[in-house]
Enzyme design. Structure first.
Site, short mmCIF file in Angstrom:
data_model
loop_
_atom_site.label_atom_id
_atom_site.label_comp_id
_atom_site.label_asym_id
_atom_site.label_seq_id
_atom_site.Cartn_x
_atom_site.Cartn_y
_atom_site.Cartn_z
N LYS A 503 0.84 -1.21 0.00
CA LYS A 503 0.00 0.00 0.00
C LYS A 503 0.87 1.25 0.00
CE LYS A 503 -2.90 -1.18 -1.01
NZ LYS A 503 -3.39 -2.49 -1.29
N LYS A 621 -5.75 -0.13 -12.39
CA LYS A 621 -6.63 -0.84 -11.48
C LYS A 621 -6.88 -2.26 -11.95
CE LYS A 621 -9.38 -1.23 -7.98
NZ LYS A 621 -8.67 -1.42 -6.70
C1 AGP Z 1 -3.57 -3.56 -5.05
O1 AGP Z 1 -3.51 -2.41 -4.28
C2 AGP Z 1 -3.01 -3.44 -6.37
N1 AGP Z 1 -3.49 -2.33 -7.07
C3 AGP Z 1 -2.77 -4.69 -7.17
O2 AGP Z 1 -1.72 -5.34 -6.54
C4 AGP Z 1 -3.94 -5.68 -7.37
O3 AGP Z 1 -4.27 -6.28 -6.17
C5 AGP Z 1 -3.52 -6.72 -8.41
O4 AGP Z 1 -3.28 -6.09 -9.63
C6 AGP Z 1 -4.53 -7.82 -8.59
O5 AGP Z 1 -5.75 -7.33 -9.06
P1 AGP Z 1 -7.07 -8.17 -9.00
O6 AGP Z 1 -7.37 -8.43 -7.56
O7 AGP Z 1 -8.09 -7.30 -9.65
O8 AGP Z 1 -6.83 -9.44 -9.74
#
Ligand code: AGP
Length: 626
Positions: A503, A621
């Site tokens: 984070k 995202k």
């Molecule tokens: C989390 O804060 C991130 N932005 C990133 O690690 C995310 O969790 C990861 O890309 C997986 O995404 P998802 O859960 O949509 O598969």
């Protein structure tokens, strides 16, 4: 990652496209563009296309468009997250074919674009960008010219020659009320307006729910022909007709606003108590007496035998979801006595892993669109394993590809840094491990029922934890100086240390690492000095005494300790420089509380540094490319 918006119908397209792009901003991007189709001067005359593109934000695109002719009822638009070629107007989408006939927006990567580009260069095509997308539109144009301008067929022929991932929307100058869309391994949704007089196209449903809740999710290798007043014509890559299934999206427009908070991330942090209630609704059943408590999961009922008889359980995920998976491993091993492996989906997919037909592969993903996780699911399915999805976005690709699963139901998460999805994923994993452990007989009724009561109390305890926000905001001022952080935890709090570090680096750009606390002595302790903040997860659980020893080792080297402790803790107070208290709970539920201060800490440090919390640099995202 890239966002696609399209509109064709009865209203002016431009405002719908721009607002749509704004709603997709949360996905992360670095440039934006729009194409408006203009009808010809008289019926049957080819129209024209107004293309506006820029590096940077949608707001810049809007200013650029002022004074231009954006009148028209059909258009496509895009936010680009650079893969091939740097972020600049020339590389931004829409891309137009050399003939000026076609425009395209694309999400994904055409892996064999170089070979195709060379062939097109030999045929005299000229390119104005570095992108794979421009190659695709020129290839479509090549077929379009040779088949007498039948766009859908040209798209079909071109895609038949491409490898990789794509969601595309293509428009043609000659028929300015027509959009052709297609997908493979990249999401695309078509919204159906009233009486099919208008259609909305987007990478996810958020841009269209203001207008319609009726949507069609394209499957891989499908092409759709979209024209107002006509049914969607859906076919596969060889032209065989496919059924159109219409879904209802259950998202309220208010869920997509900041609701008075300065950022989506803070709103989402504060939503967590309610989100967990939603996540547990109908699943955590409290009896009049504690011994009547139970967990009800339809997925466990539907796939009972395969879950109960699972030989191995493999969890695949990325990022924050992978951290939730690490907690899931501990939960399932402890409560169900089943061996669990947790894999980065990106490694798993290329590792030729051993997967057997009686294995269960649990895929965890907030967005349900992560390319690597989807590919890992593909492998699991090929091997005949049961695929169990733990997903937030209803109707997403991973949800649809899974054999069974559990939605986390925490509502749309728009901040790039995942917060409420993490606690939702952990809550679902707790419910799954409890229900499965009880079913398997590895968990006795007393512990099962007691844990359910503790779980049901978590939302109120989260609320209490969130009251530390102002204190953490003040504390953050002290920590903005740091350029490195170490996060240490053990047991169930070890993945929380990883998540806290992720984070912080995601949104504050401060380097941070998470470690199991005892590993510190095997290397990271060399980094410790008076300038190095070390966040200890030191709640009153298993290995508490050992964590205290680890803290003393840091204290002896003048490290600055910030500790997350159980309320009332007196011992840590004497060692740590700063402490943040969380309510008491049992060890396996500790992550649901101890992660909250870390989310708030990262948030406030990033805000104090003046950074764009909801859209941190370089991040997306929804990571729809590998
Ligand atoms: C989390 O804060 C991130 N932005 C990133 O690690 C995310 O969790 C990861 O890309 C997986 O995404 P998802 O859960 O949509 O598969």
């Amino acid at each position: 990652m890239c966002g696609i918006v399209g509109y064709v119908g009865i209203r002016q397209a431009f405002p719908i496209l721009i607002e749509g792009l704004e709603k997709l901003e949360y996905r992360g991007y670095d440039s934006a563009g729009v194409c408006i189709l203009k009808p010809g001067r008289s019926y049957g005359q080819p129209g024209s296309m107004e293309i506006i593109k820029t590096e940077g934000r949608v707001s810049r695109l809007k200013s650029l468009a002022a004074g231009k002719d954006t009148i028209g009822t059909c258009g496509i638009a895009h936010t680009r997250w650079a893969t091939h070629g740097n972020p600049c107007a020339a590389n931004a989408h829409p891309h137009v074919s050399m003939s000026g006939n076609l425009a395209i927006v694309h999400n994904g990567i055409i892996e064999n674009y170089r070979v195709i580009k060379n062939q097109l260069l030999e045929r005299g095509y000229v390119f104005t960008s570095d992108t794979d997308t421009e190659v695709l539109v020129q290839l479509i144009d090549y077929y379009y010219k040779s088949n007498g301008h039948v766009l859908t067929e040209a798209v079909r022929s071109a895609l038949g020659r491409c490898y990789g991932a794509y969601a595309i929307a293509v428009t043609e100058r000659e028929d300015p009320e027509h959009i052709v869309v297609a997908r493979k391994a990249s999401p695309l949704v078509i919204g159906i307006g009233e009486d099919e007089k208008e259609y909305f196209i987007a990478s996810d449903a958020t841009p269209m729910i203001e207008y319609t809740h009726k949507v069609v999710y394209l499957d891989d290798d499908q092409i759709a022909d979209v024209r107002p007043g006509k049914d969607i014509a859906l076919t596969d890559l060889v032209g065989v007709k496919a059924d159109v299934t219409v879904h209802e999206v259950d998202v309220d427009i208010s869920m997509l606003s900041k609701g008075g908070f300065p950022h989506f991330m803070l709103k989402e942090i504060f939503e967590q108590p309610d989100c967990l209630r939603d996540c547990m609704r109908g699943r955590v059943i409290l009896g009049d007496r504690e011994e009547d408590n139970r967990i009800v999961l339809s997925a466990l009922r539907d796939c009972h035998d395969r879950l109960v008889n699972a030989k191995n359980i493999i969890i695949v995920a990325c990022g924050t979801s992978w951290h939730a998976g690490l907690i899931g491993k501990q939960l399932i091993e402890q409560l169900c006595r089943r061996r669990v492996e947790v894999e980065y989906a990106s490694e798993f997919r290329y590792r030729n892993p051993v997967i057997e037909p009686d294995d269960v592969v649990i895929a965890i993903s907030q967005s349900g669109e992560t390319a690597d996780t989807l590919a890992a699911i593909g492998l699991a399915k090929k091997a005949g394993a049961l695929v169990f999805g733990i997903v937030n976005v209803v109707g997403s690709s991973i949800a649809r590809e899974s054999d069974t699963g559990i939605y986390i139901h925490v509502g749309p998460e728009l901040g790039v840094a995942s917060t409420k999805a993490f606690t939702g994923q952990v809550a679902v994993l707790v419910m799954l491990a409890l229900a499965l452990g009880f079913e398997l007989g590895t968990l006795d009724r007393k512990e099962y029922c007691r844990t359910i009561s503790e779980l049901a109390a978590i939302p109120d305890k989260m609320k209490e934890t969130l009251q530390t926000n102002d204190y953490i905001k003040d504390l953050s001022k002290i920590y903005t100086y740091a350029s490195n952080f170490l996060y240490l935890g053990r047991g169930f709090n070890y993945p929380v240390a990883l998540e806290g570090a992720l984070k912080l680096k995601e949104i504050s750009y401060i380097h941070a690492e998470g470690y199991p606390a005892a590993e510190m002595k095997h290397g990271p302790i060399a980094l410790v000095d008076a300038n190095m903040p070390i966040v200890f997860l030191a709640t009153h659980h298993q290995l508490y005494e050992k964590i205290i020893s680890n803290m003393r080792e840091v204290q002896a080297r003048n490290g600055r300790i910030l500790a997350i402790v159980t309320e009332g803790d007196e011992e840590v107070r004497t060692i740590a420089r700063d402490i943040i208290e969380v309510p008491s709970t049992i060890a396996l539920l500790a992550p649901l509380l101890s992660v909250l201060p870390l989310q708030m800490l990262a948030y406030h440090i990033a805000v104090l540094k003046g950074l764009d919390v909801d859209m941190p640099r370089n991040l997306a995202k929804s990571v729809t490319v590998e």
